[in-house]
Motif scaffolding. Structure first.
Motif, mmCIF file in Angstrom:
data_model
loop_
_atom_site.group_PDB
_atom_site.id
_atom_site.type_symbol
_atom_site.label_atom_id
_atom_site.label_comp_id
_atom_site.label_asym_id
_atom_site.label_seq_id
_atom_site.Cartn_x
_atom_site.Cartn_y
_atom_site.Cartn_z
ATOM 1 N N PRO A 90 0.809 -1.225 0.000
ATOM 2 C CA PRO A 90 0.000 0.000 0.000
ATOM 3 C C PRO A 90 0.844 1.278 0.000
ATOM 4 N N ALA A 91 1.934 1.271 0.739
ATOM 5 C CA ALA A 91 2.805 2.450 0.777
ATOM 6 C C ALA A 91 3.477 2.668 -0.572
ATOM 7 N N ALA A 94 2.177 1.874 -3.492
ATOM 8 C CA ALA A 94 1.138 2.420 -4.363
ATOM 9 C C ALA A 94 0.917 3.910 -4.099
ATOM 10 N N ARG A 95 0.949 4.309 -2.827
ATOM 11 C CA ARG A 95 0.782 5.734 -2.497
ATOM 12 C C ARG A 95 1.967 6.554 -3.015
ATOM 13 N N ARG A 96 3.165 5.990 -2.917
ATOM 14 C CA ARG A 96 4.370 6.709 -3.337
ATOM 15 C C ARG A 96 4.348 7.009 -4.833
ATOM 16 N N ALA A 102 1.410 7.155 -6.653
ATOM 17 C CA ALA A 102 -0.003 7.385 -6.979
ATOM 18 C C ALA A 102 -0.169 8.261 -8.206
ATOM 19 N N ASP A 103 0.771 9.168 -8.449
ATOM 20 C CA ASP A 103 0.659 10.068 -9.605
ATOM 21 C C ASP A 103 0.764 9.342 -10.936
ATOM 22 N N VAL A 122 -3.096 -0.378 -6.873
ATOM 23 C CA VAL A 122 -2.365 -1.170 -5.891
ATOM 24 C C VAL A 122 -2.296 -2.637 -6.296
#
Length: 274
Positions: free
Chosen positions: A56-57, A59-61, A63-64, A69
């Motif tokens: 998950p982290a 995917a957030r990193r 996200a742009d 995910v």
């Protein structure tokens, strides 16, 4: 000496020089194919993939980039696996090298600049090139496995990218560089892996010999097959058209479109250890 005899001697000398020139050109072509710049990868432990709880982290990193995910979940779980010693080419196969293979085997001449990676190559054709080079060199030349590819890119640690943990524009030919096409192989020496292998991120997305399957112990959400892929083999590294998420050493990819030139699919060679 008569004039006719002199002319005959001059003609023979000219033919001899032409033959020498042809022989030198043929030798140069042989060297282009046979003198692969091999990098010796020692046996070692690969810290393969990404821990499931870290996905998950990740995917957030990124996200742009718009990557969901679920695509990163294919990297899970993190596992330590032993990879025997092998050799891998420092750079991908070039247009110039492929042109010699094409000429020798009756295939279409490739388009592009000689020192750029050849792209648009189907998996079966890449495997055929490996066999051809193997016949000429006496080596068991092949495509690298997925684990070998990641070992060559990542080295002995769990780094994010071949050059380290932080992404930097200018260390690989990806979409953020804005070129929209390939560059000469080896043009980004600061982006080298710990073993000195080049172009492990960007330029051409590279075939491996590994068929897609979830890693052992993968999360239940990871698909068992990727029926939507044009070819079932894993690719690695990303191409000039891809975003920085595909430069990550752990990222598992594939040929999801039929136009392999448009998506920048190429390959590099591997062989047994010396």
């Amino acid at each position: 000496m008569s004039g006719r005899t002199g002319e005959h001697d001059i003609g023979q000398e000219a033919e001899g020089r032409a033959a020498e020139s042809r022989a030198a050109a043929d030798q140069e072509k042989e060297q282009l194919v046979e003198q692969v710049d091999w990098v010796d990868i020692p046996a070692g432990t690969l810290r393969r993939g990404t821990p499931a709880d870290a996905v998950p982290a990740v995917a957030r990193r990124y996200a742009d980039t718009g990557v969901p995910v679920e695509w990163y979940l294919k990297e899970a779980p993190r596992a330590e696996t032993h990879v025997p010693a092998f050799r891998i080419a420092r750079t991908p196969v070039t247009v110039g090298q492929w042109a010699l293979f094409a000429a020798a085997t009756g295939r279409p001449e490739p388009q592009g600049t000689a020192d750029h990676p050849v792209i648009g190559v189907a998996w079966e054709e890449a495997a055929a090139y490996c066999r051809w080079v193997g016949e000429r060199t006496g080596l068991a030349v092949r495509l690298p496995t997925e684990d070998e590819w990641e070992r060559a890119a990542r080295g002995d640690d769990g780094r994010e990218f071949p050059w380290g943990d932080e992404y930097r524009t200018g260390l690989a030919n990806l979409v953020d560089l804005g070129l929209g096409t390939t560059t000469p192989v080896g043009a980004f020496p600061e982006g080298a892996s710990p073993f000195g292998v080049l172009d492990m991120a960007g330029n051409a997305d590279e075939w491996t010999s590994t068929l897609y399957a979830p890693y052992p112990g993968a999360p239940d959400d990871v698909p068992k097959t990727e029926d939507w892929a044009f070819d079932p083999h894993i690719t690695r590294g990303g191409a000039f058209r891809h975003d920085r998420d595909l430069a990550r050493c752990a990222r598992r990819h594939g040929a999801y479109e039929k136009d392999l030139t448009a998506i920048g699919v190429g390959f590099r060679l591997a062989a047994p250890a010396r």
